[in-house]
Motif scaffolding. Structure first.
Motif, PDB file in Angstrom:
ATOM      1  N   UNK A 456       0.819  -1.217   0.000  1.00 26.40           N
ATOM      2  CA  UNK A 456       0.000   0.000   0.000  1.00 26.40           C
ATOM      3  C   UNK A 456       0.852   1.266   0.000  1.00 26.40           C
ATOM      4  N   UNK A 457       2.110   1.140  -0.423  1.00 23.68           N
ATOM      5  CA  UNK A 457       2.999   2.286  -0.426  1.00 23.68           C
ATOM      6  C   UNK A 457       3.192   2.885   0.951  1.00 23.68           C
ATOM      7  N   UNK A 488      -1.620   5.209  -7.550  1.00 23.19           N
ATOM      8  CA  UNK A 488      -0.913   6.343  -8.111  1.00 23.19           C
ATOM      9  C   UNK A 488      -1.800   7.594  -8.069  1.00 23.19           C
ATOM     10  N   UNK A 489      -1.230   8.687  -7.578  1.00 23.08           N
ATOM     11  CA  UNK A 489      -1.960   9.934  -7.518  1.00 23.08           C
ATOM     12  C   UNK A 489      -2.778  10.120  -6.263  1.00 23.08           C
ATOM     13  N   UNK A 520      -3.636  13.863  -0.451  1.00 25.93           N
ATOM     14  CA  UNK A 520      -3.346  14.426  -1.766  1.00 25.93           C
ATOM     15  C   UNK A 520      -3.998  13.543  -2.809  1.00 25.93           C
ATOM     16  N   UNK A 521      -4.576  14.167  -3.829  1.00 30.35           N
ATOM     17  CA  UNK A 521      -5.254  13.425  -4.885  1.00 30.35           C
ATOM     18  C   UNK A 521      -5.004  14.117  -6.209  1.00 30.35           C
ATOM     19  N   UNK A 522      -4.578  13.337  -7.213  1.00 33.03           N
ATOM     20  CA  UNK A 522      -4.366  13.858  -8.560  1.00 33.03           C
ATOM     21  C   UNK A 522      -5.179  13.018  -9.532  1.00 33.03           C
ATOM     22  N   UNK A 523      -6.111  13.662 -10.233  1.00 34.95           N
ATOM     23  CA  UNK A 523      -6.960  12.997 -11.222  1.00 34.95           C
ATOM     24  C   UNK A 523      -6.803  13.732 -12.542  1.00 34.95           C
ATOM     25  N   UNK A 524      -5.932  13.200 -13.395  1.00 32.03           N
ATOM     26  CA  UNK A 524      -5.694  13.859 -14.673  1.00 32.03           C
ATOM     27  C   UNK A 524      -5.163  15.260 -14.472  1.00 32.03           C
ATOM     28  N   UNK A 529      -5.292  18.907  -2.483  1.00 35.40           N
ATOM     29  CA  UNK A 529      -4.516  18.616  -1.287  1.00 35.40           C
ATOM     30  C   UNK A 529      -5.149  19.331  -0.110  1.00 35.40           C
ATOM     31  N   UNK A 530      -4.994  18.733   1.068  1.00 33.04           N
ATOM     32  CA  UNK A 530      -5.561  19.348   2.246  1.00 33.04           C
ATOM     33  C   UNK A 530      -4.921  18.817   3.499  1.00 33.04           C
ATOM     34  N   UNK A 531      -5.126  19.531   4.620  1.00 38.05           N
ATOM     35  CA  UNK A 531      -4.506  19.139   5.873  1.00 38.05           C
ATOM     36  C   UNK A 531      -5.320  19.690   7.043  1.00 38.05           C
TER      37      UNK A 531
END
Length: 891
Positions: A456-457, A488-489, A520-524, A529-531
């Motif tokens: 799970x990284x 990924x992402x 963190x989330x990257x979709x295309x 990102x948040x905290x």
């Protein structure tokens, strides 16, 4: 005739030095006889040279072989080694190519000889041949009806084959000798690490070439087997032909002996190649081990003797010119002009300073005791040490100071799982933007452990450290953080850290516990990102934020929403990167604000358009928005902007608060700005399409209508660097006009030129330098001025090589500045600012005066002997002079 031809070739070395068919007076007669006398040309058994016949490849190879033998004998006679080391790189490459070609032909010849052996006559055949030969000898000469042309053709072919055999033998001998020399070269360089890698690569290339050659030989064997089969079939068809008259028993025995010797040479060659492969493999292993366990040592050794005399008032001389008397940059200001250099009275004293840094690659290790387990690449570390005698802090000799900067070790605990430890005097660790953010400024001394679980990284990080080391505050931090990257992402993280005065937690003063989570989330083209973070140090030491960014084609959009508590401080969050004194990276939003913001940019080729909006409440509440545009063409760039700031969020554009910076908010600006509009045009002298190479020029116009009072800034500034033969020069200029209320208005003019020459190609190789720079500020409140000049002569080859002598003279003068003794800025050659070494602009009541002096210095390699003598006038004349001998070696 076949066997007779072979024996004839083998006996060609006994030919005559004179040839019957070379006519007297022929243009090549002298050359032929000279080569024959040296044994390079031997002619044919009948005493002829046959100079008009075509030279075959086999005959050429034989001539080259004899020539090489003679060269080797001459080299041996001179005491030089007849190996590849005595040859140039071009000769070696040519020999390698020739060896490859000859080796292929030699192998092919070996197969042919083997075929001949396989088809050789048996003992019964030889007995029958002997009987028939005796019978033939007793008979009369052949009748005229026999085919003489066919016999002659067969004889020519046999003769060619015999020449080929002799050539192949010579080639095999030459190749064996060259391989012997190569093996000797390999053994000779084992102890030389500098040449070891080069030799290994060369041997590896040779082995690769031999492997490729083996493939070709196998192909030739298969091809020759087909040819042998065809030959055997042809021999069967020739059963009716009488061949006994062409060979005797002695001829057959000679051919068999020759074939056996040739095969023995081939076996010996194969053994040598195998031995060479083993040697190369052993050397490669040793080189790999040395590279893996390599370490580097760097540092410096400084020795100096200094004696000083003066009026007792100390001052800086770096504003005039650089010298060995400079105290250097020893504080957080990043300046040298704010440190005093001369003016003190100090008896002569010798000072020695040794600094060392030791760094390693990943080192191999063994378990102890017993050494039963080995750990390749286990440990990596760096150490820094220094020793100054006498110790300037305590006035006497000091013990060496050795700092373990960082030691790291990594264990492979299971497949795809690693456990790493890092400990030392710099614990640079960061869990998030607000939780224990100390990757820029070290928290102190301690240990960081990182465990990568392989699923799970996941990465688990633990930290234990003493804040600031042994500084008597007795504060310790211990914490843990977990991050997951299941796809990924996408990543998740969480951490908790506690600081207290007890080494195991709590105790004494109230401990501080900080925790936080983030994602963190990257979709295309979209990134989020948040905290969320919180500390129990104060009621409002918590907060959260969310950021988003998206890009589609030429359009980029960013946005944020944040709520940051007013008690979010570096101490409460245990995040000392946010402390302005550390000048390290900081979190994205400052404390005590709740708001949101957005900005967008559009790039259309050379044109860029953008805009922003940002608003928040809390301390320093403000709403700001604006737009900007840019155009780039060649080396030019043009930009314009319009921005509005509403301090207090009352709906009225104003400019009553200063621009937010990390220095006055602990955390970086949220994007608010002044109410202003303006434009800027620039030319980049380093750009490929520069109109004038080396010219950097900027013109700017800025208006702040809501400032108190309103102000208009106009500035034109730049610098130009050029080379004219042996002369290198830089020109600088600046004009700045600030129009505001009379007392706040001022105009600054700044200009300068500096030039230096290369060492002149005349005795002593002199070079010259000179510089002058000045600024004058004409203000509504006060006038300020600074100027400095310096000239120098350097004899780059003084008395003997690597010895130089330099003399400098210069002066710094100023009026109405903070101080004459020291400076507070280093902007003399920066065209974008108004001042040189003192940032006083349009301020009254400052100091005026000058610093003037000369400097003599003689250098030999790293040994420098210097003398300086200066006068300071700051309302009263003062002085200082010094003599210094220094020696510094960097390694």
């Amino acid at each position: 005739m076949l066997l007779a031809g072979l024996l004839t070739v083998l006996s060609m070395g006994f030919g005559l030095a004179q040839f019957s068919d070379v006519p007297a007076g022929h243009w090549a007669k002298e050359a032929v006889e000279a080569l024959a006398a040296k044994g390079i040309l031997v002619g044919f058994p009948d005493g002829t040279y046959r100079g008009n016949e075509t030279l075959t490849r086999y005959q050429a190879a034989l001539i080259i072989y004899r020539l090489l033998q003679q060269i080797e004998e001459e080299l041996k006679a001179k005491g030089e080694s007849p190996t590849m080391q005595a040859m140039s790189s071009e000769d070696i490459e040519a020999l390698k190519n020739a060896v490859q070609e000859l080796a292929a032909e030699l192998a092919a010849l070996g197969v042919r000889v083997s075929a001949l052996e396989d088809s050789a006559a048996t003992k019964e055949d030889i007995a029958r041949l002997e009987a028939m030969i005796q019978e033939l000898k007793a008979q009369p000469a052949p009748e005229p009806g026999m085919d003489a042309a066919a016999l002659q053709d067969l004889a020519d072919r046999v003769e060619a084959a015999s020449i080929a055999a002799d050539t192949a033998l010579a080639q095999a001998q030459q190749l064996a000798e060259q391989l012997d020399a190569l093996a000797q070269d390999v053994e000779g360089v084992k102890g030389d690490l500098a040449a070891l890698q080069t030799q290994v690569e060369a041997n590896a290339q040779a082995i690769q070439a031999l492997n490729e050659l083996a493939v070709l030989l196998n192909q030739d064997v298969l091809s020759l087997q087909d040819r042998v089969t065809a030959l055997e079939k042809g021999l069967a068809d020739l059963q009716g032909i009488d061949f006994e008259q062409f060979a005797s028993k002695e001829d057959v025995a000679a051919v068999q002996e020759f074939a056996a010797a040739l095969r023995s040479d081939l076996v010996g060659l194969s053994e040598k190649v195998s031995k060479l492969e083993g040697t190369v493999g052993d050397l490669s292993g040793k080189v790999s081990k040395l590279e893996r366990n390599a370490f580097t040592i760097s540092g410096s050794l400084s020795l100096s003797y200094g004696a000083f005399a003066g009026s007792g008032t100390q001052f800086d001389i770096d504003r005039v010119f650089s010298s060995v008397f400079s105290t250097g940059q020893t504080s957080t200001t990043g300046l040298v002009v704010d440190k005093v250099d001369l003016g003190q009275n100090a008896e002569g004293q010798t000072t020695a300073t040794l600094s060392l840094t030791l760094k390693t690659n990943a080192l191999d290790a063994k378990s102890s005791p017993g050494g039963y387990n080995t750990y390749p690449g286990l440990v990596q570390f760096s150490m820094k040490g220094s020793w100054t005698d006498p110790d300037v802090k305590v006035g006497g000799s000091a013990s060496p100071s050795l700092a373990i900067d960082a030691v790291a070790t990594t264990l492979n605990v299971a497949k795809d799982q690693t456990l790493s430890f890092t400990f030392g005097q710099t614990v640079n660790t960061k869990f998030s933007e607000y939780v224990f953010d100390n990757d820029g400024a070290s928290y102190g001394h301690g240990l960081v452990a990182t465990y990568k679980l392989g699923a799970l990284g996941a990465t688990l990080t633990g930290v234990y450290a003493s804040k600031g080391g042994a500084d008597s505050d007795n504060l310790y931090a211990r914490g843990a953080g977990l991050s997951l990257s299941p796809m990924q992402g996408f990543s998740l993280r969480g951490a908790v850290v506690q600081q207290g005065t007890n080494i195991l937690g709590g105790g004494g003063a109230t401990p501080v516990t900080v925790y936080g989570v983030g994602a963190d989330l990257a979709l295309g083209p979209v990134a989020l990102s948040g905290e969320y973070f919180s500390s129990d140090a104060a009621a409002k030491a918590n907060g959260y934020y969310v950021k988003a960014k998206a890009g589609v084609g030429p359009i980029t959009v960013e946005g944020n929403y944040r709520s940051i508590g007013e008690d979010v401080t570096p101490a409460n969050m245990l995040s000392y990167d946010a402390d302005p004194a550390n000048s390290a990276n900081a979190a994205p939003f400052h404390a005590d604000q709740q708001g949101y913001g957005a900005k967008a940019t559009v790039s259309l080729g050379a044109i860029t358009l953008g805009g922003f909006y940002d608003t928040y409440t809390g301390t320093g509440a403000r709403t700001a928005y604006g737009a900007e545009a840019g155009l780039k063409f060649g080396a030019f760039s043009l930009s314009g902007y319009y921005r509005v700031a509403d301090a207090g969020n009352d709906g009225t554009p104003n400019d009553s608060a200063p621009k937010e910076t990390a220095a006055n908010n602990s955390y970086v600006s949220s994007g608010s700005d002044y109410t202003q509009y303006g434009a800027k045009l620039s030319h980049d002298g380093k750009a490929e399409g520069a109109l004038i190479k080396g010219l950097n020029l900027t013109a700017s116009y800025d208006v702040r209508p809501q400032s108190s009072p309103a102000r208009t800034d106009i500035a034109v500034y730049g610098d130009y660097s050029l080379s004219l033969g042996i002369l290198k020069a830089t020109l600088l200029g600046r004009y700045h006009s600030l129009v505001a209320a009379p007392a706040n208005s001022y105009t600054t003019v700044k200009y300068g030129v500096k030039a230096e020459t290369e060492a002149l190609a005349i005795p002593l190789k002199p070079s010259l330098f000179g510089e002058y720079v000045a600024r004058s500020t004409d203000g509504g409140t006060a006038d300020n001025a600074e100027a400095k000049y310096a000239v120098g002569l350097k004899l780059n080859e003084f008395l003997f090589p690597n010895s130089s002598f330099e003399v400098k003279y210069g002066s710094y003068t100023a009026s109405n500045v903070n101080s004459i003794l020291v400076g507070n800025a280093e902007k003399a050659w920066d065209a974008s600012v108004d001042y040189l070494y003192d940032n006083t602009v349009n301020v009254a009541g400052g100091a005026s005066g000058s610093v003037t002096g000369f400097y003599l210095s003689w250098s030999y390699w790293d040994l420098v002997m210097s003398y300086a003598d200066f006068l300071v006038d700051d309302g009263g004349l003062k002085g200082g002079r010094g003599f210094k001998i220094s020696y510094k070696v960097n390694f």
